[in-house]
Write a protein that holds these residues in place. Sequence first.
Motif, PDB file in Angstrom:
ATOM      1  N   HIS A  56      64.033  32.932 -26.972  1.00 52.24           N
ATOM      2  CA  HIS A  56      63.202  32.390 -25.893  1.00 52.24           C
ATOM      3  C   HIS A  56      61.756  32.278 -26.367  1.00 52.24           C
ATOM      4  CE1 HIS A  56      62.411  31.789 -21.522  1.00 52.24           C
ATOM      5  NE2 HIS A  56      61.188  32.099 -21.927  1.00 52.24           N
ATOM      6  N   VAL A  57      61.149  31.113 -26.125  1.00 51.57           N
ATOM      7  CA  VAL A  57      59.742  30.918 -26.481  1.00 51.57           C
ATOM      8  C   VAL A  57      59.008  30.397 -25.241  1.00 51.57           C
ATOM      9  CG1 VAL A  57      58.127  29.676 -27.983  1.00 51.57           C
ATOM     10  CG2 VAL A  57      60.390  30.305 -28.864  1.00 51.57           C
ATOM     11  N   HIS A  58      57.903  31.054 -24.858  1.00 50.22           N
ATOM     12  CA  HIS A  58      57.081  30.575 -23.740  1.00 50.22           C
ATOM     13  C   HIS A  58      56.158  29.503 -24.289  1.00 50.22           C
ATOM     14  CE1 HIS A  58      58.600  34.167 -21.889  1.00 50.22           C
ATOM     15  NE2 HIS A  58      57.947  34.938 -22.735  1.00 50.22           N
ATOM     16  N   CYS A 110      59.446  26.667 -20.909  1.00 47.35           N
ATOM     17  CA  CYS A 110      60.036  27.579 -21.878  1.00 47.35           C
ATOM     18  C   CYS A 110      60.995  26.782 -22.766  1.00 47.35           C
ATOM     19  CB  CYS A 110      60.864  28.660 -21.183  1.00 47.35           C
ATOM     20  SG  CYS A 110      59.919  29.621 -20.006  1.00 47.35           S
TER      21      CYS A 110
HETATM   22 NI    NI Z   1      59.310  31.638 -20.971  1.00 50.19          NI
END
Ligand code: NI
Length: 134
Positions: free
Chosen positions: A90-92, A98
């Motif tokens: 997961h990458v913000h 996201c």
């Molecule tokens: Ni995120």
Amino acid sequence: MAEVERIGISLDKDLLAQFDGLIARQGYQSRSEAIRDLVRQQLSQERLADTQTEAVAAVVLVYDHHATKLTEKLVGLQHSHLLHAIASLHVHLDEHDCLEVIVLRGRVDEINRVGERILSMKGVKLGRVNLVAT
Ligand code: NI
């Protein structure tokens, strides 16, 4: 290492020049390495045409984490398909979006079914299923 056999290939000069340009742009050090990868790619594509083939896939999606319950739904879907969802990242990206990579393993038809369920969820903006035959 598997036994290696040397082969000769005849190509017209123009096609070879285009091929050399292509593999130079892609960063290949040798024609042999580029041709090996092309052959593997084609064999993998052919195996993936059979929906019963075992494969892995990276499902890449961009979604708005404000979308109602989407994050919970994505996690729930992965827990209910534990045999298929083997890892996720997961990458913000920014305050809204996201990026998530969910790695699935299973038969091609099962992967596509789970992948399509993920990508069709409300709030998912972009995505694709990248299959690789194992
Ligand atoms: Ni995120």
